[in-house]
Design a protein around this motif. Sequence first.
Motif, PDB file in Angstrom:
ATOM      1  N   GLN A 194       0.929  -1.256  -0.026  1.00 47.70           N
ATOM      2  CA  GLN A 194      -0.052   0.119  -0.033  1.00 47.70           C
ATOM      3  C   GLN A 194       0.815   1.295  -0.160  1.00 47.70           C
ATOM      4  OE1 GLN A 194      -2.933   0.444   3.464  1.00 47.70           O
ATOM      5  NE2 GLN A 194      -1.793   2.218   3.901  1.00 47.70           N
ATOM      6  N   ASN A 195       1.748   1.172   0.907  1.00 49.16           N
ATOM      7  CA  ASN A 195       2.819   2.765   0.804  1.00 49.16           C
ATOM      8  C   ASN A 195       3.355   2.664  -0.519  1.00 49.16           C
ATOM      9  OD1 ASN A 195       2.052   2.874   3.655  1.00 49.16           O
ATOM     10  ND2 ASN A 195       4.053   2.019   4.462  1.00 49.16           N
ATOM     11  N   THR A 196       3.758   1.401  -1.014  1.00 47.08           N
ATOM     12  CA  THR A 196       4.524   1.826  -2.471  1.00 47.08           C
ATOM     13  C   THR A 196       3.397   2.318  -3.439  1.00 47.08           C
ATOM     14  OG1 THR A 196       5.856  -0.281  -1.866  1.00 47.08           O
ATOM     15  CG2 THR A 196       5.531   0.259  -4.209  1.00 47.08           C
ATOM     16  N   LEU A 197       2.347   1.860  -3.341  1.00 51.49           N
ATOM     17  CA  LEU A 197       1.478   2.218  -4.364  1.00 51.49           C
ATOM     18  C   LEU A 197       0.857   3.683  -4.241  1.00 51.49           C
ATOM     19  CD1 LEU A 197      -0.992   1.781  -6.530  1.00 51.49           C
ATOM     20  CD2 LEU A 197      -2.466   1.493  -4.643  1.00 51.49           C
ATOM     21  N   VAL A 198       0.956   4.353  -3.046  1.00 52.03           N
ATOM     22  CA  VAL A 198       0.565   5.706  -2.548  1.00 52.03           C
ATOM     23  C   VAL A 198       1.845   6.513  -3.202  1.00 52.03           C
ATOM     24  CG1 VAL A 198       0.341   7.285  -0.808  1.00 52.03           C
ATOM     25  CG2 VAL A 198      -0.783   5.405  -0.601  1.00 52.03           C
ATOM     26  N   GLY A 199       3.102   5.887  -2.917  1.00 54.26           N
ATOM     27  CA  GLY A 199       4.288   6.767  -3.419  1.00 54.26           C
ATOM     28  C   GLY A 199       4.489   6.724  -4.985  1.00 54.26           C
ATOM     29  N   GLN A 200       4.007   5.776  -5.719  1.00 53.61           N
ATOM     30  CA  GLN A 200       3.816   5.660  -6.922  1.00 53.61           C
ATOM     31  C   GLN A 200       2.804   6.206  -7.772  1.00 53.61           C
ATOM     32  OE1 GLN A 200       6.463   4.309  -8.967  1.00 53.61           O
ATOM     33  NE2 GLN A 200       7.655   3.234  -7.447  1.00 53.61           N
ATOM     34  N   GLU A 201       1.632   6.153  -7.216  1.00 59.58           N
ATOM     35  CA  GLU A 201       0.435   6.734  -7.925  1.00 59.58           C
ATOM     36  C   GLU A 201      -0.410   7.669  -7.235  1.00 59.58           C
ATOM     37  OE1 GLU A 201      -0.064   5.231 -10.804  1.00 59.58           O
ATOM     38  OE2 GLU A 201       1.784   3.816 -10.592  1.00 59.58           O
ATOM     39  N   GLY A 202      -0.253   7.914  -5.927  1.00 55.20           N
ATOM     40  CA  GLY A 202      -0.895   8.998  -5.021  1.00 55.20           C
ATOM     41  C   GLY A 202      -2.238   8.215  -4.703  1.00 55.20           C
ATOM     42  N   THR A 203      -3.165   8.912  -4.180  1.00 57.85           N
ATOM     43  CA  THR A 203      -4.285   8.488  -3.636  1.00 57.85           C
ATOM     44  C   THR A 203      -5.713   8.327  -4.382  1.00 57.85           C
ATOM     45  OG1 THR A 203      -4.620  10.644  -2.824  1.00 57.85           O
ATOM     46  CG2 THR A 203      -3.497   9.205  -1.477  1.00 57.85           C
ATOM     47  N   LYS A 204      -5.433   8.506  -5.552  1.00 61.90           N
ATOM     48  CA  LYS A 204      -6.784   8.392  -6.422  1.00 61.90           C
ATOM     49  C   LYS A 204      -6.955   7.142  -6.743  1.00 61.90           C
ATOM     50  CE  LYS A 204      -6.967  13.083  -8.327  1.00 61.90           C
ATOM     51  NZ  LYS A 204      -7.274  13.784  -9.820  1.00 61.90           N
ATOM     52  N   VAL A 205      -8.404   6.659  -6.941  1.00 59.86           N
ATOM     53  CA  VAL A 205      -8.632   5.125  -6.964  1.00 59.86           C
ATOM     54  C   VAL A 205      -8.513   5.120  -8.670  1.00 59.86           C
ATOM     55  CG1 VAL A 205     -10.788   3.747  -7.209  1.00 59.86           C
ATOM     56  CG2 VAL A 205     -10.358   5.193  -5.346  1.00 59.86           C
ATOM     57  N   LEU A 206      -7.954   3.856  -8.978  1.00 63.68           N
ATOM     58  CA  LEU A 206      -7.429   3.799 -10.283  1.00 63.68           C
ATOM     59  C   LEU A 206      -8.614   3.078 -11.254  1.00 63.68           C
ATOM     60  CD1 LEU A 206      -3.874   2.113  -9.482  1.00 63.68           C
ATOM     61  CD2 LEU A 206      -4.565   4.487  -9.920  1.00 63.68           C
ATOM     62  N   GLN A 207      -9.369   2.355 -10.833  1.00 68.73           N
ATOM     63  CA  GLN A 207     -10.439   1.853 -11.598  1.00 68.73           C
ATOM     64  C   GLN A 207     -11.917   1.415 -10.968  1.00 68.73           C
ATOM     65  OE1 GLN A 207      -8.651  -2.105 -12.457  1.00 68.73           O
ATOM     66  NE2 GLN A 207     -10.386  -3.049 -11.419  1.00 68.73           N
ATOM     67  N   GLY A 208     -12.611   0.914 -11.701  1.00 69.07           N
ATOM     68  CA  GLY A 208     -13.973   0.620 -10.918  1.00 69.07           C
ATOM     69  C   GLY A 208     -15.040   1.959 -10.992  1.00 69.07           C
ATOM     70  N   PRO A 209     -16.097   1.763 -10.364  1.00 71.40           N
ATOM     71  CA  PRO A 209     -17.038   2.850 -10.476  1.00 71.40           C
ATOM     72  C   PRO A 209     -16.813   4.231  -9.743  1.00 71.40           C
ATOM     73  CG  PRO A 209     -17.817   0.920  -9.155  1.00 71.40           C
ATOM     74  CD  PRO A 209     -16.655   0.581  -9.727  1.00 71.40           C
TER      75      PRO A 209
END
Length: 271
Positions: free
Chosen positions: A42-57
């Motif tokens: 999770q920490n890696t994801l936030v560091g790489q992509e930020g906090t926006k939801v990537l897919q789905g409704p």
Amino acid sequence: VTLSKTITDQLVASLSQQSDNPNATLNNALRLLSKWRSVLIQNTLVGQEGTKVLQGPLKGLDFIERSAEGCHIAKLLGCYEQPLQPHIQNALLGQYTKIINIGCAEGYYAVGFARAMPLLTSLAFDTDPNAKNACRQLAEKNEVSDRVTIGGLFSPADFAKYENESALVFCDIEGAEEELLDPDLAPALRKLDIIVESHECLRKGITQKLISRFEATHTIEIIEDNGSRQLDNPPAWFKKLSHLDQLLATWEWRSGPTPWLVMSANSKAAC
């Protein structure tokens, strides 16, 4: 104190205790380590992509760095409660003017719905002060504070306020749905659409009990979850993770079955 140190101490303390059920002890240790690894990813994801939801409704929702409770990374990836997502999408395309989100936690759905439906009022309820504060901050972050109202305890009597509304009840309250969702106590429920997580793992038989209460007034679909997830277009770095890490990233920390009931009222409220 680092997260790794905290987890190590908890693990050592647990494994050093005498137990009559070593399988249960090892299972608890596995869950603890799995949650630890999930948080690291999770920490890696936030560091790489930020906090926006990537897919789905709810794609594009600017989420927070840490959930009020439970798993977090699956929400950011956009695969959280994926079997329910077609019904979330249908709700977003519907004619609801209000969502009554009981057990809103940090507001993933309460704020997500408000952001996706510009004419919707989101009524978010939770008994946890930290969750309510997180939901309030999330609404501000996504600029929908004017359409997200946050409250505390929701009782059966409160449904009467919405008996003439085009409202969706969205409920996730860790088993307390058994006491709350009772049309004998709250007749307004008979004309409201309901999506509820049935915590079968906490209260055995609750799913059938809820079905029995509403089968005469609602069309009911049971949404089961086998735990498998599909990511449409995961980040390049995510694809390079080990298979175990990819599985842990989409794992939602559940200890047992929690089917959803999607219940559409046969007779809608007159709006």
